[in-house]
Scaffold this motif. Sequence first.
Motif, PDB file in Angstrom:
ATOM      1  N   TYR A  87      -0.339  95.769 -31.074  1.00  0.00           N
ATOM      2  CA  TYR A  87       0.400  94.562 -30.702  1.00  0.00           C
ATOM      3  C   TYR A  87      -0.558  93.417 -30.398  1.00  0.00           C
ATOM      4  O   TYR A  87      -1.598  93.629 -29.779  1.00  0.00           O
ATOM      5  N   THR A  89       0.192  90.668 -28.574  1.00  0.00           N
ATOM      6  CA  THR A  89       0.352  90.097 -27.227  1.00  0.00           C
ATOM      7  C   THR A  89       0.978  91.124 -26.288  1.00  0.00           C
ATOM      8  O   THR A  89       1.641  92.073 -26.736  1.00  0.00           O
ATOM      9  N   ASP A  90       0.810  90.897 -25.002  1.00  0.00           N
ATOM     10  CA  ASP A  90       1.451  91.745 -23.996  1.00  0.00           C
ATOM     11  C   ASP A  90       2.972  91.663 -24.118  1.00  0.00           C
ATOM     12  O   ASP A  90       3.668  92.659 -23.926  1.00  0.00           O
ATOM     13  N   ASP A  92       4.744  91.193 -26.826  1.00  0.00           N
ATOM     14  CA  ASP A  92       5.160  92.014 -27.967  1.00  0.00           C
ATOM     15  C   ASP A  92       5.163  93.494 -27.587  1.00  0.00           C
ATOM     16  O   ASP A  92       6.080  94.239 -27.936  1.00  0.00           O
ATOM     17  N   ASN A 122      -2.818  97.729 -25.875  1.00  0.00           N
ATOM     18  CA  ASN A 122      -2.211  96.955 -26.964  1.00  0.00           C
ATOM     19  C   ASN A 122      -1.700  97.869 -28.074  1.00  0.00           C
ATOM     20  O   ASN A 122      -1.600  97.463 -29.220  1.00  0.00           O
TER      21      ASN A 122
END
Length: 143
Positions: A87, A89-90, A92, A122
């Motif tokens: 991912y 971003t956090d 997402d 992530n």
Amino acid sequence: MRLLATIIAAVLLLAGCGTDDKQTAESTPAPTSPAGPPTAEKYQTVEALKDAAVGFGLSCPSWVQDNAVQAAAESGTCSDDSVLSTYATDADLQFALENLQGMNEMAKENNVPVDPQLIGPNWIINAPGADKLAGKLGGTVER
């Protein structure tokens, strides 16, 4: 202890500056902390996550990177019941975890077995035996 962790993080951050070697950043095994299990690493690609997981024992008989997981930067399957995803971003990652939790709850309500998921900073590994990788890759096991 917190000061030591901050110093180590700063050294690792500086060590990564000025290098174009993605292999090092993508597949370095998680270091073991003096207090317990390894600290989970971030992976730049799902392929690097897969390589690390396979290196620590994940069965991956037929890898296909299909990027089919919603909100994932990249995703792929090792088999019909193994999905790996990374991912960007956090937010997402949190979206994916909420979806996964909802699917797990529905499966449990219908008496369908749920494979363990290993969640890193992530990434997610949703596969039989994922819980056995936590001692090597770090992360948190969810069911």
